[in-house]
Design an enzyme around this catalytic site. Sequence first.
Site, mmCIF file in Angstrom:
data_model
loop_
_atom_site.group_PDB
_atom_site.id
_atom_site.type_symbol
_atom_site.label_atom_id
_atom_site.label_comp_id
_atom_site.label_asym_id
_atom_site.label_seq_id
_atom_site.Cartn_x
_atom_site.Cartn_y
_atom_site.Cartn_z
ATOM 1 C CB THR A 86 -0.926 0.011 1.234
ATOM 2 O OG1 THR A 86 -0.140 -0.297 2.411
ATOM 3 C CG2 THR A 86 -2.045 -0.985 1.111
ATOM 4 C CB THR A 121 -0.613 -0.820 6.815
ATOM 5 O OG1 THR A 121 0.165 -1.762 7.561
ATOM 6 C CG2 THR A 121 -0.943 0.378 7.678
ATOM 7 C CG LEU A 156 5.635 -8.754 10.210
ATOM 8 C CD1 LEU A 156 6.831 -8.109 9.536
ATOM 9 C CD2 LEU A 156 5.317 -10.073 9.554
ATOM 10 N N GLY A 259 18.883 9.029 16.754
ATOM 11 C CA GLY A 259 19.604 8.475 15.599
ATOM 12 C C GLY A 259 19.506 9.399 14.405
ATOM 13 N N GLY A 263 13.393 5.016 8.879
ATOM 14 C CA GLY A 263 13.080 4.725 7.477
ATOM 15 C C GLY A 263 12.200 3.501 7.413
ATOM 16 C CB CYS A 266 5.978 0.321 8.364
ATOM 17 S SG CYS A 266 5.685 -1.293 7.630
ATOM 18 C CE LYS A 269 3.348 1.297 3.539
ATOM 19 N NZ LYS A 269 2.207 1.076 4.387
ATOM 20 C CE LYS A 327 13.492 -3.433 11.248
ATOM 21 N NZ LYS A 327 12.433 -3.619 12.218
ATOM 22 N NE ARG A 334 10.106 -1.762 1.325
ATOM 23 C CZ ARG A 334 9.104 -2.636 1.401
ATOM 24 N NH1 ARG A 334 8.024 -2.474 0.661
ATOM 25 N NH2 ARG A 334 9.172 -3.674 2.202
HETATM 26 N N1 NAD Z 1 7.218 -4.701 5.810
HETATM 27 C C1 NAD Z 1 6.796 -4.648 7.066
HETATM 28 O O1 NAD Z 1 7.560 -4.726 8.030
HETATM 29 C C2 NAD Z 1 5.314 -4.515 7.344
HETATM 30 C C3 NAD Z 1 4.847 -4.721 8.650
HETATM 31 C C4 NAD Z 1 3.484 -4.614 8.903
HETATM 32 C C5 NAD Z 1 2.625 -4.267 7.869
HETATM 33 N N2 NAD Z 1 3.100 -4.038 6.614
HETATM 34 C C6 NAD Z 1 2.131 -3.723 5.554
HETATM 35 O O2 NAD Z 1 1.884 -4.915 4.815
HETATM 36 C C7 NAD Z 1 1.695 -4.615 3.435
HETATM 37 C C8 NAD Z 1 2.684 -5.368 2.581
HETATM 38 O O3 NAD Z 1 3.976 -4.920 2.920
HETATM 39 P P1 NAD Z 1 5.291 -5.660 2.401
HETATM 40 O O4 NAD Z 1 6.445 -4.955 3.006
HETATM 41 O O5 NAD Z 1 5.140 -7.125 2.587
HETATM 42 O O6 NAD Z 1 5.181 -5.323 0.827
HETATM 43 P P2 NAD Z 1 6.120 -5.819 -0.370
HETATM 44 O O7 NAD Z 1 6.196 -4.696 -1.309
HETATM 45 O O8 NAD Z 1 7.377 -6.446 0.184
HETATM 46 O O9 NAD Z 1 5.283 -7.021 -1.043
HETATM 47 C C9 NAD Z 1 4.051 -6.836 -1.685
HETATM 48 C C10 NAD Z 1 3.889 -7.984 -2.695
HETATM 49 O O10 NAD Z 1 2.558 -7.936 -3.228
HETATM 50 C C11 NAD Z 1 2.628 -8.357 -4.586
HETATM 51 N N3 NAD Z 1 1.402 -7.997 -5.300
HETATM 52 C C12 NAD Z 1 1.010 -6.785 -5.764
HETATM 53 N N4 NAD Z 1 -0.206 -6.883 -6.376
HETATM 54 C C13 NAD Z 1 -0.570 -8.185 -6.293
HETATM 55 C C14 NAD Z 1 -1.711 -8.919 -6.734
HETATM 56 N N5 NAD Z 1 -2.704 -8.325 -7.380
HETATM 57 N N6 NAD Z 1 -1.765 -10.254 -6.482
HETATM 58 C C15 NAD Z 1 -0.755 -10.872 -5.821
HETATM 59 N N7 NAD Z 1 0.344 -10.227 -5.380
HETATM 60 C C16 NAD Z 1 0.448 -8.898 -5.613
HETATM 61 C C17 NAD Z 1 3.892 -7.671 -5.082
HETATM 62 O O11 NAD Z 1 4.365 -8.267 -6.289
HETATM 63 C C18 NAD Z 1 4.831 -7.898 -3.887
HETATM 64 O O12 NAD Z 1 5.559 -9.123 -4.020
HETATM 65 C C19 NAD Z 1 1.791 -3.099 3.330
HETATM 66 O O13 NAD Z 1 0.495 -2.545 3.446
HETATM 67 C C20 NAD Z 1 2.609 -2.729 4.536
HETATM 68 O O14 NAD Z 1 2.358 -1.418 4.976
HETATM 69 C C21 NAD Z 1 4.422 -4.181 6.333
#
Ligand code: NAD
Length: 450
Positions: A86, A121, A156, A259, A263, A266, A269, A327, A334
């Site tokens: 997102t 999110t 997580l 620090g 970054g 999460c 954004k 980190k 990102r």
């Molecule tokens: N990274 C974190 O630590 C974290 C922690 C908690 C919540 N979040 C939230 O979780 C969500 C995902 O984050 P992330 O870091 O895993 O993202 P990411 O960018 O690592 O992975 C997203 C994946 O979704 C895939 N995708 C996109 N459109 C798709 C579709 N139509 N069908 C199937 N797959 C599709 C992309 O190819 C990509 O592999 C975000 O909303 C983020 O804010 C992330």
Amino acid sequence: MRITIFGTGYVGLVTGACLAHSGNHVVCVDIDEDKIARLTRGEIPIYEPGLEQIVHENVASGRLRFTTDAADAVAHGTLQFIAVGTPPDEDGSADLKYVLKVAQTIGEHMNDYRLVITKSTVPVGTSDKVRAQLASAVAARGVEVEFDVASNPEFLKEGAAIDDFMKPDRVVVGVDNERAAEHLRALYAPFNRQHDRTIVMDIRSAELTKYAANVMLATKISLMNELSQVADRVDADIEQVRRAIGADHRIGYHFIYPGCGFGGSCFPKDVRALGQTAAELGYEAEIINSVERVNNRQKSVLFDKLRYHFGGDLTGKTIALWGLAFKPNTDDMREAPACTLMESLWAAGARVRAYDPEAMGETRRIYGERDDLTLCTDGETAATGADALVLVTEWHIFRTPDFDALAGLMNTPVLVDGRNIYKPSYVAQAGFAYYGIGRSAASGARTTLG
Ligand SMILES: NC(=O)c1ccc[n+]([C@@H]2O[C@H](COP(=O)([O-])OP(=O)(O)OC[C@H]3O[C@@H](n4cnc5c(N)ncnc54)[C@H](O)[C@@H]3O)[C@@H](O)[C@H]2O)c1
């Protein structure tokens, strides 16, 4: 239980692997064919401690598989998780196109009851949009299929994601009926052995909880960074202040480390998106908006200290960076402070020599080959011939260098400690000019900014 996860990024892959590990049959689906091909070959596209082993074990046991075939994926799971990205839209609000595309896909293929759970999110009210998208996709086929929607935000932390998923502080479940609640209670029962960590609430509150948690944590960091800026200017030592205020149990020691700015995918954004949600509703979220402003300013602190040391001119200087990931224990770059620093250094005519235990490939992917960036095999090689060394990411391997040897390798022994992990007086003994974040001249630092 039979589970499908859309999106195999940090969240989707960890969720899929951990749910398979607790006995469920999981299909992970992604539109990224290369990613799925790699996963199918047993390659893990991200660095996350412990993830590789769990994925391999559960693929071998037949409980976890990967596909790009959406129809197959929708047919598999009674529970369908949406864990796609997102990213921020142009105005900072969360871009929901990937989430709604998945809802559309599920609606196009589902033939019997599905519980569609948003783990990404997403702003408050998104589950209503997911429901509407599902309903319209199903209606367009001229069929009737029952479904529920739920919100199950993920908390997580990258670098400790497996542990966080397996032993969560809490599992937040937002539902609007008992059927959906029961499915999710059953799914998370294995993670609740010691005591029930599942908090069931209405969908909108669950959606807001995720933003509230991240904004609270980001606020602690930005406030501490702001205090470090004050400490620099009044010649106090923020580390002594931190130890004293953390002892107050109402404040605590977590997330009060000064620090070079936060970054990652999460905090930046999510802070922006919640501020934007409030603005759209006619409310100016003053604290939330300033958390982001303070963070953006803090990200230039390392560059400012270098510029100060070199009298405002960094042309032709070689700066060594230790750590590039946002980190430790991740390869995620990102919104990493290292990116801000490198880009400022290049704009000022400096060259960068850098080392990170995991994020070198990602750095190469983002910046490509360039004359003013040398990626080195280790920290000492990066420091060799450098005019200054900057500790950007506090990987364990950087914690106790041989400062005497390091000083001998460098062109001039200058150390900017972006995470305050070194003892200023100790570093100074090796002949370094030391710059910490908000640390006093009295403790061996020369921090007063020009
Ligand atoms: N990274 C974190 O630590 C974290 C922690 C908690 C919540 N979040 C939230 O979780 C969500 C995902 O984050 P992330 O870091 O895993 O993202 P990411 O960018 O690592 O992975 C997203 C994946 O979704 C895939 N995708 C996109 N459109 C798709 C579709 N139509 N069908 C199937 N797959 C599709 C992309 O190819 C990509 O592999 C975000 O909303 C983020 O804010 C992330």
